[in-house]
Design a protein around this motif. Sequence first.
Motif, PDB file in Angstrom:
ATOM      1  N   TYR A  35       6.748 -20.808  -3.545  1.00 15.54           N
ATOM      2  CA  TYR A  35       6.755 -20.112  -4.823  1.00 15.54           C
ATOM      3  C   TYR A  35       6.311 -18.673  -4.598  1.00 15.54           C
ATOM      4  O   TYR A  35       5.535 -18.374  -3.692  1.00 15.54           O
ATOM      5  CB  TYR A  35       5.778 -20.786  -5.808  1.00 15.54           C
ATOM      6  N   GLN A  37       4.620 -15.350  -6.747  1.00 13.12           N
ATOM      7  CA  GLN A  37       3.960 -14.911  -7.966  1.00 13.12           C
ATOM      8  C   GLN A  37       3.780 -13.404  -7.900  1.00 13.12           C
ATOM      9  O   GLN A  37       3.045 -12.890  -7.059  1.00 13.12           O
ATOM     10  CB  GLN A  37       2.596 -15.610  -8.117  1.00 13.12           C
ATOM     11  N   GLY A  41       1.907 -12.128 -13.004  1.00 11.69           N
ATOM     12  CA  GLY A  41       2.933 -13.082 -13.418  1.00 11.69           C
ATOM     13  C   GLY A  41       2.568 -14.520 -13.123  1.00 11.69           C
ATOM     14  O   GLY A  41       1.398 -14.836 -12.880  1.00 11.69           O
ATOM     15  N   HIS A  42       3.574 -15.369 -13.159  1.00 13.42           N
ATOM     16  CA  HIS A  42       3.373 -16.775 -12.898  1.00 13.42           C
ATOM     17  C   HIS A  42       4.205 -17.195 -11.690  1.00 13.42           C
ATOM     18  O   HIS A  42       5.159 -16.505 -11.316  1.00 13.42           O
ATOM     19  CB  HIS A  42       3.782 -17.595 -14.134  1.00 13.42           C
ATOM     20  N   PRO A  43       3.850 -18.295 -11.051  1.00 13.55           N
ATOM     21  CA  PRO A  43       4.620 -18.736  -9.881  1.00 13.55           C
ATOM     22  C   PRO A  43       6.068 -19.043 -10.237  1.00 13.55           C
ATOM     23  O   PRO A  43       6.345 -19.678 -11.271  1.00 13.55           O
ATOM     24  CB  PRO A  43       3.885 -20.001  -9.430  1.00 13.55           C
ATOM     25  N   PHE A  45       9.596 -20.678  -8.544  1.00 11.75           N
ATOM     26  CA  PHE A  45      10.110 -21.500  -7.456  1.00 11.75           C
ATOM     27  C   PHE A  45      11.111 -20.714  -6.613  1.00 11.75           C
ATOM     28  O   PHE A  45      12.013 -20.053  -7.152  1.00 11.75           O
ATOM     29  CB  PHE A  45      10.780 -22.744  -8.043  1.00 11.75           C
ATOM     30  N   PHE A  88       3.189 -18.596  -2.178  1.00 12.07           N
ATOM     31  CA  PHE A  88       2.479 -19.854  -2.050  1.00 12.07           C
ATOM     32  C   PHE A  88       3.391 -20.928  -1.473  1.00 12.07           C
ATOM     33  O   PHE A  88       4.550 -21.038  -1.862  1.00 12.07           O
ATOM     34  CB  PHE A  88       2.005 -20.362  -3.422  1.00 12.07           C
ATOM     35  N   PHE A 102      -1.313 -26.694  -3.611  1.00 18.88           N
ATOM     36  CA  PHE A 102      -0.909 -25.339  -3.257  1.00 18.88           C
ATOM     37  C   PHE A 102      -1.840 -24.776  -2.182  1.00 18.88           C
ATOM     38  O   PHE A 102      -3.052 -25.027  -2.188  1.00 18.88           O
ATOM     39  CB  PHE A 102      -0.969 -24.421  -4.483  1.00 18.88           C
ATOM     40  N   GLN A 104      -3.574 -21.286  -0.522  1.00 19.03           N
ATOM     41  CA  GLN A 104      -4.271 -20.202  -1.236  1.00 19.03           C
ATOM     42  C   GLN A 104      -3.421 -18.962  -1.363  1.00 19.03           C
ATOM     43  O   GLN A 104      -3.809 -18.011  -2.037  1.00 19.03           O
ATOM     44  CB  GLN A 104      -5.606 -19.879  -0.546  1.00 19.03           C
TER      45      GLN A 104
ATOM     46  N   GLY B  42      -4.777 -20.347  -5.101  1.00 20.20           N
ATOM     47  CA  GLY B  42      -3.574 -21.044  -5.526  1.00 20.20           C
ATOM     48  C   GLY B  42      -3.854 -21.932  -6.727  1.00 20.20           C
ATOM     49  O   GLY B  42      -5.003 -22.281  -6.999  1.00 20.20           O
ATOM     50  N   PRO B  43      -2.822 -22.310  -7.448  1.00 20.25           N
ATOM     51  CA  PRO B  43      -3.005 -23.217  -8.595  1.00 20.25           C
ATOM     52  C   PRO B  43      -3.596 -24.554  -8.162  1.00 20.25           C
ATOM     53  O   PRO B  43      -3.227 -25.088  -7.118  1.00 20.25           O
ATOM     54  CB  PRO B  43      -1.584 -23.391  -9.132  1.00 20.25           C
ATOM     55  N   LEU B  90      -1.950 -22.775 -16.238  1.00 18.10           N
ATOM     56  CA  LEU B  90      -0.498 -22.783 -16.121  1.00 18.10           C
ATOM     57  C   LEU B  90       0.058 -24.148 -16.474  1.00 18.10           C
ATOM     58  O   LEU B  90      -0.466 -25.178 -16.050  1.00 18.10           O
ATOM     59  CB  LEU B  90      -0.090 -22.425 -14.694  1.00 18.10           C
ATOM     60  N   LEU B 102       9.172 -26.987  -9.707  1.00 19.64           N
ATOM     61  CA  LEU B 102       8.461 -26.776 -10.948  1.00 19.64           C
ATOM     62  C   LEU B 102       8.839 -25.441 -11.570  1.00 19.64           C
ATOM     63  O   LEU B 102       9.042 -24.454 -10.879  1.00 19.64           O
ATOM     64  CB  LEU B 102       6.949 -26.795 -10.707  1.00 19.64           C
ATOM     65  N   PHE B 104       7.222 -22.818 -14.095  1.00 20.75           N
ATOM     66  CA  PHE B 104       5.944 -22.486 -14.691  1.00 20.75           C
ATOM     67  C   PHE B 104       6.118 -21.605 -15.926  1.00 20.75           C
ATOM     68  O   PHE B 104       7.028 -20.760 -16.000  1.00 20.75           O
ATOM     69  CB  PHE B 104       5.055 -21.729 -13.700  1.00 20.75           C
ATOM     70  N   GLY B 105       5.209 -21.798 -16.881  1.00 18.13           N
ATOM     71  CA  GLY B 105       5.101 -20.883 -17.997  1.00 18.13           C
ATOM     72  C   GLY B 105       4.276 -19.675 -17.585  1.00 18.13           C
ATOM     73  O   GLY B 105       3.756 -19.607 -16.461  1.00 18.13           O
TER      74      GLY B 105
END
Lengths: 112, 113
Positions: A35, A37, A41-43, A45, A88, A102, A104, B42-43, B90, B102, B104-105
């Motif tokens: 992923y 990021q 923002g957000h991860p 895919f 990630f 995940f 780090q 990480g998440p 998330l 996945l 993610f929002g």
Amino acid sequence: GQQVMQIPQYQHVQEGEDFTTYCNSSTTLSNIQWYKQRPGGHPVFLIQLVKSGEVKKQKRLTFQFGEAKKNSSLHITATQTTDVGTYFCAGPRYNQGGKLIFGQGTELSVKP
Amino acid sequence: DAGVTQSPTHLIKTRGQHVTLRCSPISGHKSVSWYQQVLGQGPQFIFQYYEKEERGRGNFPDRFSARQFPNYSSELNVNALLLGDSALYLCASGRQATNEKLFFGSGTQLSVL
């Protein structure tokens, strides 16, 4: 417990240089996912690798899954400023496929 | 098609309060997972729901709870907030229970003061 580790934690490159991040799992994985990021923002895919020794390419990005299915790498050729972000890797927890563990992350910065 | 939507985007709470975070998955996705992401890490997996049933729980205290509704949307509840609960929460949706690929929002940024 099961762990996923990534190195390096940070990488600063000049635009046009190559970049590689490495991912290692303490256990064998059924698959590995990557992923990206962006800052703030957000991860998102990027790809999933399933087979031992699998190699997949997406334009300048090359993803590899190790023969033992315990390690993976992401290589970016000729980085661009649009590649900036944190990368990630993630793998499913053993026998609990719904849980992703995940790493780090590796934060990539690119100087123009 | 709409992506994964989360609300609110930002939230400020004080210690001891409770919070409810909401998530709507992509249409057709039956799996919703919640992750906590602390800055620079990480998440971390909190919960997964698939077809309205809990399918997994991460290493989080009982102050954290969640549920999934018949329309597959989901809520994450956190009681007795601690300063350490400050993080980006998330929500991720997926087609299958195995959580391959996945989506993610944008997350809810929770600050506990």
